[in-house]
Design a protein around this motif. Structure first.
Motif, PDB file in Angstrom:
ATOM      1  N   ALA A 158       0.738  -0.985  -0.003  1.00 59.91           N
ATOM      2  CA  ALA A 158       0.216  -0.102   0.052  1.00 59.91           C
ATOM      3  C   ALA A 158       0.869   1.417   0.042  1.00 59.91           C
ATOM      4  CB  ALA A 158      -1.072   0.031   1.214  1.00 59.91           C
ATOM      5  N   GLN A 159       1.985   1.273   0.788  1.00 62.06           N
ATOM      6  CA  GLN A 159       2.661   2.438   0.806  1.00 62.06           C
ATOM      7  C   GLN A 159       3.443   2.580  -0.369  1.00 62.06           C
ATOM      8  OE1 GLN A 159       5.286   0.951   4.108  1.00 62.06           O
ATOM      9  NE2 GLN A 159       4.190   2.159   5.732  1.00 62.06           N
ATOM     10  N   ALA A 160       3.770   1.426  -1.091  1.00 61.36           N
ATOM     11  CA  ALA A 160       4.472   1.640  -2.484  1.00 61.36           C
ATOM     12  C   ALA A 160       3.490   2.113  -3.532  1.00 61.36           C
ATOM     13  CB  ALA A 160       5.005   0.507  -3.026  1.00 61.36           C
ATOM     14  N   PHE A 161       2.331   1.805  -3.550  1.00 62.14           N
ATOM     15  CA  PHE A 161       1.333   2.509  -4.549  1.00 62.14           C
ATOM     16  C   PHE A 161       1.132   3.692  -4.155  1.00 62.14           C
ATOM     17  CE2 PHE A 161      -0.120  -1.765  -5.817  1.00 62.14           C
ATOM     18  CZ  PHE A 161      -0.713  -1.412  -7.071  1.00 62.14           C
ATOM     19  N   ALA A 162       0.882   4.198  -2.714  1.00 63.22           N
ATOM     20  CA  ALA A 162       0.729   5.545  -2.383  1.00 63.22           C
ATOM     21  C   ALA A 162       2.117   6.489  -2.830  1.00 63.22           C
ATOM     22  CB  ALA A 162       0.462   5.803  -0.724  1.00 63.22           C
ATOM     23  N   ALA A 163       3.089   5.877  -2.597  1.00 65.47           N
ATOM     24  CA  ALA A 163       4.321   6.819  -3.099  1.00 65.47           C
ATOM     25  C   ALA A 163       4.544   7.038  -4.558  1.00 65.47           C
ATOM     26  CB  ALA A 163       5.556   5.951  -2.542  1.00 65.47           C
ATOM     27  N   ALA A 164       4.137   6.091  -5.411  1.00 66.74           N
ATOM     28  CA  ALA A 164       4.245   6.098  -6.797  1.00 66.74           C
ATOM     29  C   ALA A 164       3.136   7.221  -7.211  1.00 66.74           C
ATOM     30  CB  ALA A 164       4.053   4.662  -7.426  1.00 66.74           C
ATOM     31  N   TRP A 165       2.050   7.710  -6.577  1.00 62.93           N
ATOM     32  CA  TRP A 165       1.049   8.294  -7.262  1.00 62.93           C
ATOM     33  C   TRP A 165       1.372   9.667  -7.076  1.00 62.93           C
ATOM     34  CZ3 TRP A 165      -3.009   4.566  -5.463  1.00 62.93           C
ATOM     35  CH2 TRP A 165      -3.346   3.544  -6.207  1.00 62.93           C
ATOM     36  N   PRO A 166       0.826  10.447  -8.029  1.00 63.85           N
ATOM     37  CA  PRO A 166       1.272  12.165  -7.727  1.00 63.85           C
ATOM     38  C   PRO A 166       0.803  12.863  -6.760  1.00 63.85           C
ATOM     39  CG  PRO A 166      -0.291  11.925  -9.544  1.00 63.85           C
ATOM     40  CD  PRO A 166       0.187  10.483  -9.098  1.00 63.85           C
ATOM     41  N   VAL A 167      -0.320  12.309  -6.015  1.00 64.76           N
ATOM     42  CA  VAL A 167      -0.945  13.080  -5.011  1.00 64.76           C
ATOM     43  C   VAL A 167      -0.824  12.363  -3.813  1.00 64.76           C
ATOM     44  CG1 VAL A 167      -2.440  14.272  -6.569  1.00 64.76           C
ATOM     45  CG2 VAL A 167      -3.252  12.262  -5.533  1.00 64.76           C
ATOM     46  N   GLU A 168      -0.980  12.693  -2.678  1.00 62.30           N
ATOM     47  CA  GLU A 168      -0.840  12.117  -1.228  1.00 62.30           C
ATOM     48  C   GLU A 168      -2.389  11.483  -0.906  1.00 62.30           C
ATOM     49  OE1 GLU A 168      -0.409  13.008   3.266  1.00 62.30           O
ATOM     50  OE2 GLU A 168       0.723  14.221   1.947  1.00 62.30           O
ATOM     51  N   ILE A 169      -2.102  10.318  -0.734  1.00 66.38           N
ATOM     52  CA  ILE A 169      -3.148   9.283  -0.771  1.00 66.38           C
ATOM     53  C   ILE A 169      -3.038   8.797   0.826  1.00 66.38           C
ATOM     54  CG2 ILE A 169      -4.553   7.142  -1.394  1.00 66.38           C
ATOM     55  CD1 ILE A 169      -3.737   8.004  -4.165  1.00 66.38           C
ATOM     56  N   PRO A 170      -3.978   8.669   1.684  1.00 67.67           N
ATOM     57  CA  PRO A 170      -4.039   8.239   3.112  1.00 67.67           C
ATOM     58  C   PRO A 170      -4.182   6.759   2.936  1.00 67.67           C
ATOM     59  CG  PRO A 170      -5.965   9.589   2.649  1.00 67.67           C
ATOM     60  CD  PRO A 170      -5.127   9.627   1.662  1.00 67.67           C
ATOM     61  N   LEU A 171      -3.316   6.319   3.899  1.00 70.83           N
ATOM     62  CA  LEU A 171      -3.403   4.554   4.114  1.00 70.83           C
ATOM     63  C   LEU A 171      -4.142   4.211   5.357  1.00 70.83           C
ATOM     64  CD1 LEU A 171       0.379   3.718   3.281  1.00 70.83           C
ATOM     65  CD2 LEU A 171      -1.464   3.909   1.695  1.00 70.83           C
ATOM     66  N   GLU A 172      -4.914   3.302   5.508  1.00 76.19           N
ATOM     67  CA  GLU A 172      -5.568   2.894   6.642  1.00 76.19           C
ATOM     68  C   GLU A 172      -5.854   1.296   6.688  1.00 76.19           C
ATOM     69  OE1 GLU A 172     -10.521   2.902   8.173  1.00 76.19           O
ATOM     70  OE2 GLU A 172      -9.588   4.756   7.311  1.00 76.19           O
ATOM     71  N   GLU A 173      -5.100   0.971   7.853  1.00 80.39           N
ATOM     72  CA  GLU A 173      -5.229  -0.438   8.331  1.00 80.39           C
ATOM     73  C   GLU A 173      -6.650  -0.777   8.601  1.00 80.39           C
ATOM     74  OE1 GLU A 173      -3.099  -2.773  11.922  1.00 80.39           O
ATOM     75  OE2 GLU A 173      -1.767  -1.985  10.341  1.00 80.39           O
ATOM     76  N   THR A 174      -7.035  -2.024   8.307  1.00 79.69           N
ATOM     77  CA  THR A 174      -8.168  -2.552   8.914  1.00 79.69           C
ATOM     78  C   THR A 174      -8.249  -4.064   8.952  1.00 79.69           C
ATOM     79  OG1 THR A 174     -10.629  -2.977   8.116  1.00 79.69           O
ATOM     80  CG2 THR A 174      -8.814  -2.798   6.300  1.00 79.69           C
TER      81      THR A 174
END
Length: 70
Positions: free
Chosen positions: A46-62
């Motif tokens: 999930a962190q790798a996906f978020a880092a590769a995208w041009p905008v900040e996307i929050p992560l949430e553990e569930t």
């Protein structure tokens, strides 16, 4: 498949996630949130996906996505 050292598999997996995330960011709407299971590899992906995208996307553990949950 020939045996591949763990580090080699991890490096290849990280590269593949980055490539896929970059490709998706040019072809689809980006998510507002990324849910992931409590597993370490799920969080890392999930962190790798978020880092590769041009905008900040929050992560949430569930816990709902944890192994064994129904």
């Amino acid at each position: 498949m020939a045996h591949q050292p763990v580090k080699g598999r991890l490096d290849r997996g990280r590269r593949q996630v980055g490539e896929l995330a970059s490709w998706l960011s040019t072809r689809t709407a980006l998510p507002d949130l990324i849910w992931h299971s409590p597993l370490v590899r799920a969080r890392q992906t999930a962190q790798a996906f978020a880092a590769a995208w041009p905008v900040e996307i929050p992560l949430e553990e569930t816990a709902v996505m944890a192994p064994g949950m129904r």
